[in-house]
Write a protein that holds these residues in place. Structure first.
Motif, short mmCIF file in Angstrom:
data_model
loop_
_atom_site.label_atom_id
_atom_site.label_comp_id
_atom_site.label_asym_id
_atom_site.label_seq_id
_atom_site.Cartn_x
_atom_site.Cartn_y
_atom_site.Cartn_z
N VAL A 4 4.47 1.91 1.83
CA VAL A 4 5.42 2.48 1.23
C VAL A 4 4.87 4.24 1.26
O VAL A 4 3.88 4.33 0.62
N ILE A 5 5.60 4.70 2.14
CA ILE A 5 5.45 6.40 2.47
C ILE A 5 6.18 7.14 1.10
O ILE A 5 7.35 6.87 1.33
N VAL A 31 0.76 -1.03 -0.02
CA VAL A 31 0.07 -0.06 0.11
C VAL A 31 1.09 1.10 0.11
O VAL A 31 1.84 1.38 0.79
N ALA A 32 0.51 2.37 -0.96
CA ALA A 32 1.38 3.35 -0.87
C ALA A 32 0.62 4.52 -0.47
O ALA A 32 -0.63 4.71 -0.58
N VAL A 47 -3.43 2.58 -3.21
CA VAL A 47 -3.00 4.08 -2.90
C VAL A 47 -3.82 4.58 -1.88
O VAL A 47 -5.05 4.67 -1.98
N VAL A 48 -3.37 5.35 -1.02
CA VAL A 48 -4.00 6.26 -0.03
C VAL A 48 -3.49 7.42 -0.15
O VAL A 48 -2.16 7.82 -0.13
N LEU A 49 -4.14 8.59 -0.66
CA LEU A 49 -3.88 9.97 -0.85
C LEU A 49 -4.09 10.77 0.31
O LEU A 49 -5.08 10.88 0.60
#
Length: 237
Positions: free
Chosen positions: A192-193, A33-34, A207-209
Motif C-alpha cells: 500500500v503506497i 506492507v505500507a 511500514v516502510v518510510l
C-alpha cells in the motif's frame, strides 16, 4: 515460504533522474506492507518497479522466489502481481457491468463472466446497485472501487495499491480502506503506497518510510508512530 515480492538494493529512475537509491523491501504471502513518505520521495516509482512498469537500473526484483528484474509487465501480471494505480482507470463511456465484463472475460472467458460478476457484486454491493450506470458518472470513490475490482478478477497474490485515496473525501477514504481490508481477507498480500498514514498503519503489518528515494525506517506498524511523526510531521493516528 518465499516472499511474494522482494526488492534487493533497488535503484531506479527515469532517464537522468534517479528516484530510488538502494531500496530493500519484502512482502510475505498474505502480509500488508505500507510505504509512506511525503510527495516526491519515490513512492510511486517503487510501486511501478514492484509491478514491472519500471525496470530498476540496478538491484534485483524477485517474485515468488524467481528473478523478475528484467521481466516484462505482463510477466508480473501472470505471476500474480496486480497494480491498482492512482486515478480512476475505468472506461467512462461503458456501464459498470460492461467494465467488469471486459475484465472478467479477458481472464476467465465467456463461460466465467456470470460467476465473476456475482463475486464482484458480493464483494462490493455498491457496484451491484449501479451496474447499469455509466462509469464516468460514478463518484470518485465508486470509480476507485470499480478500478479495484477490475484488477482483482485475476485473484492476484499481491495487489500494489498506489495512493488509491488520493484526492478523495475523508468518508470515501474510509470506504476505500474497508475495501482493501476485504481484499486482504481473501488472502491477497498488499503493498500500500499512501500519504494517509493513519489508515495505512491500521491496515498494515509493517511500514516502510521513504525519504529522498531511500528507506529511512522500516519496522512493525505498531512501532511506526514516532518515526512517521518525526519524518512527516503528522500524527500516526
Amino acid at each position: 515460504m518465499s516472499a511474494v515480492l522482494e526488492l534487493d538494493d533497488v535503484h531506479a529512475g527515469y532517464g537522468p533522474f534517479r528516484a530510488l537509491f538502494g531500496v530493500n523491501l519484502s512482502v510475505a504471502p498474505g502480509e500488508a506492507v505500507a510505504v509512506v513518505g511525503s510527495n516526491g520521495v519515490g513512492k510511486t516509482t517503487l510501486a511501478r518497479v514492484a509491478s514491472g512498469l519500471v525496470r530498476p537500473t540496478s538491484g534485483r526484483v524477485v517474485v515468488d522466489g524467481n528473478d523478475f528484474t528484467r521481466a516484462r509487465t505482463f510477466q508480473f501480471a501472470r505471476a500474480g502481481v496486480a497494480h491498482a494505480p492512482e486515478g480512476r482507470s475505468t472506461f467512462a463511456s461503458l456501464t459498470v457491468e460492461e467494465n467488469l465484463e471486459l475484465s472478467i472475460r479477458r481472464v476467465r472467458g465467456n463461460s466465467g463472466v456470470r460467476a465473476g460478476l456475482d463475486e464482484a457484486y458480493e464483494m462490493f454491493p455498491a457496484l451491484a446497485e449501479r451496474r447499469q450506470q455509466l462509469a464516468g458518472t460514478l463518484s470518485g470513490g465508486q470509480q476507485r472501487m470499480l478500478a479495484m475490482v477490475r484488477v482483482l478478477v485475476d485473484a492476484p497474490k499481491l495487489l500494489v495499491a498506489d495512493e488509491l485515496s488520493l484526492g478523495l473525501a475523508p468518508l470515501i477514504v474510509e470506504q476505500v480502506y474497508e475495501m482493501l481490508g476485504r481484499v486482504r481477507e481473501t488472502g491477497t498480500a498488499l503493498l500500500v503506497i499512501e500519504q494517509h498514514v493513519s489508515h495505512a498503519l491500521k491496515l498494515c503489518d509493517r511500514v516502510v518510510l521513504l525519504d529522498r528515494g531511500s528507506v529511512a525506517w522500516a519496522g512493525p506498524a505498531s512501532e511506526a508512530g514516532e518515526h512517521v511523526q518525526s519524518q512527516l510531521g503528522v500524527p500516526a493516528h
